[in-house]
Design an enzyme around this catalytic site. Structure first.
Site, PDB file in Angstrom:
ATOM      1  CE  LYS A 178      34.390  44.127  38.211  1.00 50.98           C
ATOM      2  NZ  LYS A 178      34.844  42.904  37.496  1.00 50.98           N
TER       3      LYS A 178
ATOM      4  CD  GLN B 255      34.592  41.024  34.395  1.00 56.29           C
ATOM      5  OE1 GLN B 255      35.081  41.939  35.059  1.00 56.29           O
ATOM      6  NE2 GLN B 255      33.718  40.188  34.908  1.00 56.29           N
TER       7      GLN B 255
ATOM      8  CG  ASP C 269      40.231  39.858  39.726  1.00 56.43           C
ATOM      9  OD1 ASP C 269      39.227  40.151  40.387  1.00 56.43           O
ATOM     10  OD2 ASP C 269      40.265  39.849  38.479  1.00 56.43           O
TER      11      ASP C 269
END
Ligand code: GUN
Length: 291
Positions: A52, A96, A119
């Site tokens: 990412k 994460q 997200d």
């Protein structure tokens, strides 16, 4: 022979569009910024976070990678999230998953500024998805699956989509997304999971089967009908002493036998995976635009 849905190529198309948008934003003195937070040293998570960060740099986005030790406390992590919420150079924040066991992940997600929750996991964004409010953020993997289908010219409207798996990261938001009204949606959606009875009967009635159950090669030839479309969200590491790393990646679909029967299928790797990162970049640009 079935059509191979190549996520890598479709992701390139997404990046080409994003580069144009990013250049426009930069002309106006605004650079989209993404912060990715990793707690602990799960090897798969570390690899995702690295990918990412690399993609952000590639696109010329501002990227902050926070790698915190496994012993980081809930309070310390909350404090870092709040700093990022206040940081004007950061438009998107991703913590994460999964964090270490002692972390209350739901509380961390609730602490995110919903306007920076790229997200799409914050309750505000889950609600906006359910309500069809397009100002919210949709989770990246479901968005990536939808985009793969649209770009491959596969009709979603009116199709019977069977989603295998009910996680908050993939299955549940994907079902909401594809049953929404509008372009790339309007599907008839059925969700099946590990407790479903007559699972194979249901998956065999799918025009589009999306496997997100997290079990290596769970979907076999008997689960699909001839000519169906199969999207494989799974990324599972299985031991393989013949490879240099000692493992190889397989999806939730037994590719060799299923690809014989279907009209189109995604590979693993190189299918949904590259699209997830592309959609994260897209959500980050959207967050910057909306601010
Ligand atoms: N772990 C696996 N997939 C994801 C994702 O989409 N977002 C985050 N934050 N963690 C993940």
């Amino acid at each position: 022979m079935s059509q191979l849905i190549e996520g890598r190529l479709i992701a390139e198309k997404v990046y080409a569009e994003l580069r144009g948008e990013i250049a426009e934003l930069k002309k106006r003195g605004r650079t989209p910024g993404l912060a990715v937070v990793l707690v602990g040293d799960n090897p798969a998570s570390r690899a995702y976070v690295r990918a990412k960060d690399k993609m952000c740099r590639d696109l010329g986005l501002h990227s902050v990678k926070l790698e915190l030790p496994a012993e980081t406390t809930q309070a310390e992590l909350l404090a870092r999230v709040e700093e990022l919420n206040r940081d004007a150079a950061i438009h998107g924040i991703l913590v994460q998953s999964p964090p270490p066991k002692h972390i209350d992940e739901a509380a961390i997600v609730r602490a995110l500024d919903p306007a920076k929750d790229v997200d799409g996991f914050h309750p505000m964004n889950v609600a906006k998805l359910a309500l069809g409010d397009e100002s919210g953020f949709v989770p990246c993997t479901p968005l990536g699956c939808q985009r793969l289908l649209v770009e491959s010219g596969i009709e979603i409207s009116g199709a019977h989509v069977v989603v295998l798996g009910r996680s908050m990261i993939v299955g549940k938001p994907l079902a909401l997304l594809l049953m929404r009204k509008g372009r790339g949606s309007d599907a008839t959606v059925t969700v099946v999971h590990s407790r479903s009875q007559r699972l194979a009967d249901i998956t065999r009635s799918a025009d589009i089967l999306i496997a997100a159950i997290g079990q290596p090669q769970f979907v076999r030839a008997e689960h699909v009908r001839d000519g169906a479309v199969v999207i494989d969200v799974g990324i599972n590491r299985v031991d393989d002493a013949t490879t240099e790393r000692g493992y190889r990646l397989v999806g939730d679909v037994a590719f060799d036998e299923v690809s014989e029967k279907v009209s189109a299928i995604t590979p693993v790797p190189g299918g949904v995976g590259p699209m997830t990162i592309a959609m994260l970049m897209s959500n980050t640009v959207k967050a910057c635009r909306q601010r």
